[in-house]
Enzyme design. Structure first.
Site: not given
Length: 311
Positions: A168-169
């Site tokens: 998850h960025c």
């Protein structure tokens, strides 16, 4: 003492096993049931996708502001005051094109469904419709109540199970998964390119100003010009290193067909091994064309991949 069945909290048994009361099947050698990709594709895949996460939204806004700051310094501090018209036109066109592609890639990575599994589909009625044989089981995510296909992981921020989730960025306010990995790779590549381009222009502009009068090489005062250029140099160097590393790790992950989570957890490889070129085409689409580098082109994966429920 509880049997192995009671310890498998993320497992739903088929209807045929419900009356046996034994737990040995939970420890049997895993089998696989091929199921069409359409069955586990979220209905939101074709709709607008946006994660309402405060941290992610702030990071995404900061990303756009940093690119716009670089745009401001490049245009109004370095290129427009330049006496060399050809130099300004060529570099201005190149920088603006790369910046536009970077922001477009960022928008696609942020607003594309990364591969969310339908939420709440692990119901008894749905599992019965799979027509599992006695003794077969399917894995269920206890957090989002969805049947987890092979290589899917749950994201605590998106609150969904994501197919081939890499990580998850917060900078794109989204997971990087099966459907948007191309756009994330393009985003890191174009940011690295504009960072390198801006650094080169800063160096040339400093050399030009040292040889000429500082009051003539910029429309701003010399102290303001130096501060703006130093800030851009710091920003460009920082993001060049960061995005270059991210780009390299993503390409390596694609070529080895192993996501960041799978590498971190050292998960056993249970999927077919393919060549690096096939893995690249699986992400960017096939056949190879200039559309690979376009954030406006949706990858053509050809024949839909058959997913597996671990049973």
């Amino acid at each position: 003492m509880k049997s192995p069945v009671h310890r498998c909290r993320d497992v739903e048994h088929s209807r045929g096993q419900a009356g046996t009361g034994t737990g040995g099947t939970c420890l049997q050698t895993e089998q696989r049931i091929p199921i069409s990709k359409d069955v586990i594709t979220s209905s939101s895949a074709s709709a607008m996708w946006f994660i309402r996460d405060a941290c992610g939204i702030v990071c995404a806004v900061i990303t756009w502001l940093l690119v716009l700051y670089a745009e401001f310094v490049v245009l109004f501090v370095m290129l427009l005051p330049s006496k060399n018209l050809t130099y300004s036109i060529v570099n201005g066109t190149l920088f603006n094109t790369l910046a536009f592609l970077a922001l477009a890639s960022h928008l696609r990575a942020m607003c594309t469904d990364p591969g969310a599994v339908p939420k709440g589909n692990a119901t008894k009625e749905y599992i019965e419709s799979l027509q599992l044989k006695p003794g077969q089981v399917v894995y269920k995510c206890p957090k989002c109540c969805s049947i987890k296909p092979d290589r899917a992981h749950h994201c605590s921020v998106c609150k969904r199970c994501i197919r081939k989730m890499d990580h998850h960025c917060p900078w794109v306010n989204n997971c990087v998964g099966e459907n948007n990995q191309k756009y994330f790779v393009l985003f890191t590549m174009y940011i690295a390119l504009i960072s390198l381009h801006s650094l080169l222009m800063v160096v040339f502009h400093f050399l030009y100003c040292f040889e000429d009068d500082w009051t003539k090489c910029s429309s701003f005062s010399p102290p303001a010009t130096v501060i703006l250029l130093i800030l851009l140099c710091f920003e460009g160097l920082l993001f060049l290193i960061f995005t270059s590393v991210m780009f390299g790790t993503q390409v390596h992950s694609i070529c080895t067909d192993e996501t960041g989570i799978e590498q971190l957890k050292k998960e056993e490889r249970r999927w077919a091994k393919k060549t690096k070129w096939m893995n690249m085409r699986a992400v960017f689409g096939h056949p190879f064309s200039l559309l690979w580098f376009s954030p406006f082109s949706t990858p053509d994966h050809g024949k839909a991949e058959t997913y597996q429920y671990v049973v």
